[in-house]
Scaffold this motif. Structure first.
Motif, mmCIF file in Angstrom:
data_model
loop_
_atom_site.group_PDB
_atom_site.id
_atom_site.type_symbol
_atom_site.label_atom_id
_atom_site.label_comp_id
_atom_site.label_asym_id
_atom_site.label_seq_id
_atom_site.Cartn_x
_atom_site.Cartn_y
_atom_site.Cartn_z
ATOM 1 N N PRO A 22 9.594 53.020 49.392
ATOM 2 C CA PRO A 22 8.725 51.838 49.325
ATOM 3 C C PRO A 22 8.818 50.949 50.566
ATOM 4 O O PRO A 22 7.832 50.296 50.933
ATOM 5 N N GLY A 23 9.962 50.958 51.224
ATOM 6 C CA GLY A 23 10.134 50.131 52.433
ATOM 7 C C GLY A 23 9.115 50.443 53.507
ATOM 8 O O GLY A 23 8.704 49.558 54.263
ATOM 9 N N LEU A 24 8.687 51.686 53.588
ATOM 10 C CA LEU A 24 7.719 52.063 54.624
ATOM 11 C C LEU A 24 6.383 51.352 54.410
ATOM 12 O O LEU A 24 5.704 50.980 55.362
ATOM 13 N N LEU A 25 6.004 51.181 53.142
ATOM 14 C CA LEU A 25 4.706 50.541 52.852
ATOM 15 C C LEU A 25 4.717 49.078 53.290
ATOM 16 O O LEU A 25 3.705 48.550 53.719
ATOM 17 N N LYS B 67 3.532 58.999 46.818
ATOM 18 C CA LYS B 67 4.853 59.519 47.151
ATOM 19 C C LYS B 67 5.668 58.487 47.931
ATOM 20 O O LYS B 67 6.859 58.287 47.699
ATOM 21 N N THR B 68 5.005 57.815 48.879
ATOM 22 C CA THR B 68 5.709 56.818 49.687
ATOM 23 C C THR B 68 6.197 55.667 48.810
ATOM 24 O O THR B 68 7.340 55.201 48.954
ATOM 25 N N ALA B 69 5.354 55.221 47.866
ATOM 26 C CA ALA B 69 5.741 54.125 46.973
ATOM 27 C C ALA B 69 6.944 54.530 46.129
ATOM 28 O O ALA B 69 7.848 53.723 45.881
ATOM 29 N N PHE C 259 -0.741 64.188 61.078
ATOM 30 C CA PHE C 259 -0.753 64.183 59.613
ATOM 31 C C PHE C 259 0.622 64.429 59.014
ATOM 32 O O PHE C 259 0.757 64.598 57.810
ATOM 33 N N ASP C 260 1.649 64.467 59.840
ATOM 34 C CA ASP C 260 3.004 64.611 59.316
ATOM 35 C C ASP C 260 3.491 63.285 58.749
ATOM 36 O O ASP C 260 2.898 62.234 58.994
ATOM 37 N N SER C 261 4.597 63.385 58.002
ATOM 38 C CA SER C 261 5.204 62.173 57.463
ATOM 39 C C SER C 261 5.506 61.180 58.582
ATOM 40 O O SER C 261 5.781 61.576 59.718
ATOM 41 N N PHE C 262 5.447 59.899 58.235
ATOM 42 C CA PHE C 262 5.844 58.748 59.055
ATOM 43 C C PHE C 262 4.791 58.309 60.060
ATOM 44 O O PHE C 262 4.832 57.174 60.524
ATOM 45 N N GLN C 263 3.854 59.193 60.447
ATOM 46 C CA GLN C 263 2.739 58.684 61.232
ATOM 47 C C GLN C 263 1.989 57.814 60.220
ATOM 48 O O GLN C 263 1.810 58.222 59.079
#
Ligand code: SAH
Length: 225
Positions: free
Chosen positions: A220-223, A214-216, A167-171
């Motif tokens: 945004p690149g991660l999405l 938050k990611t958006a 549940f951490d970031s980036f997973q």
């Protein structure tokens, strides 16, 4: 898993593995980390491991011979899944790379110094090169510690709550949602009601929405990945 790190400055790596989660991983025998001073393989009694660069220019370069002898020594001892050089001119470390490396048995990590290591070592011995970010540090020790930490905490049994790394970031390519702890109100600032609702499904939905939001906003690149 076993991680061997070769370095000019072993002192810099004494503390990072002596506390908290990595310490526990070592105590539970889930992770072994050995730090080896490159000077053992120095070419002379003065402890020389570097020399001026061909073609001129400021800064010393780490010589082939000590590194080649050190790497060959360890390769004779056991089979390494990867021989990694920490260097800023490489692929950036990310969570999926850490996930993949956490499945390996034996890793050998070379930390550089000065202007870096002789190119021939990179071509003939190194199997993977990793940067921890687009900035230059003075040595590869902190990058090696960053890599070992990112990998070590993923080994099954290292974290207390075995699912918590998931549940951490980036997973899942998402940043982690906000977290709160007691008290429920501090200086008039309240914890979102939903977290106090006791409804696990609603809480999970809220966390997911916050993660996406938050990611958006921030990455945004991660999405798009
Ligand atoms: N001249 C090199 C930088 C050398 S920095 C260049 O411009 O690319 C000295 C050492 O620090 C490197 O050999 C490497 O091991 C380490 N280092 C510095 N920054 C790093 C980073 N961002 N990621 C990984 N290792 C790094």
């Amino acid at each position: 898993m076993r991680i061997d790190i070769i370095t000019v400055l072993p002192e810099l790596l004494e503390s990072p593995f002596a506390h908290s989660i990595l310490k526990r991983a070592k105590e539970k025998k889930l992770l072994e980390i050995f730090v080896h001073p490159l000077r053992q393989w120095a070419i002379n009694e003065y402890g020389q491991i570097d020399d001026y660069q061909f073609g001129g220019g400021a800064g010393m370069v780490m010589m082939c011979e000590p590194l080649a002898n050190a790497i060959e020594f360890f390769r004779k001892e056991r089979k390494y899944d990867e021989i990694i050089y920490m260097t800023p001119d490489a692929e950036l470390l990310n969570q999926s790379m850490a996930n993949a490396l956490s499945l390996k048995e034996n890793l050998l990590i070379i930390s550089g110094h000065y202007k870096g290591i002789d190119e021939r070592i990179r071509r003939h011995f190194i199997t993977k090169e990793i940067s921890i970010g687009d900035y230059v540090l003075s040595g590869g020790e902190l990058p090696a510690a960053v890599l070992a930490d990112a990998i070590g905490r993923l080994l099954p049994g290292v974290l207390n709550d075995e699912t918590s790394a998931l549940f951490d970031s980036f997973q899942d390519n998402l940043l982690a949602p906000p977290v709160y702890t007691r008290p429920a109100e501090f200086r008039g600032w309240k914890v979102p009601d939903i977290l106090l609702s006791g409804d696990p499904a609603k809480i999970a939905d809220w966390r997911y929405e916050e993660s996406v939001k938050k990611t958006a906003e921030r990455r945004p690149g991660l999405l798009n990945d």
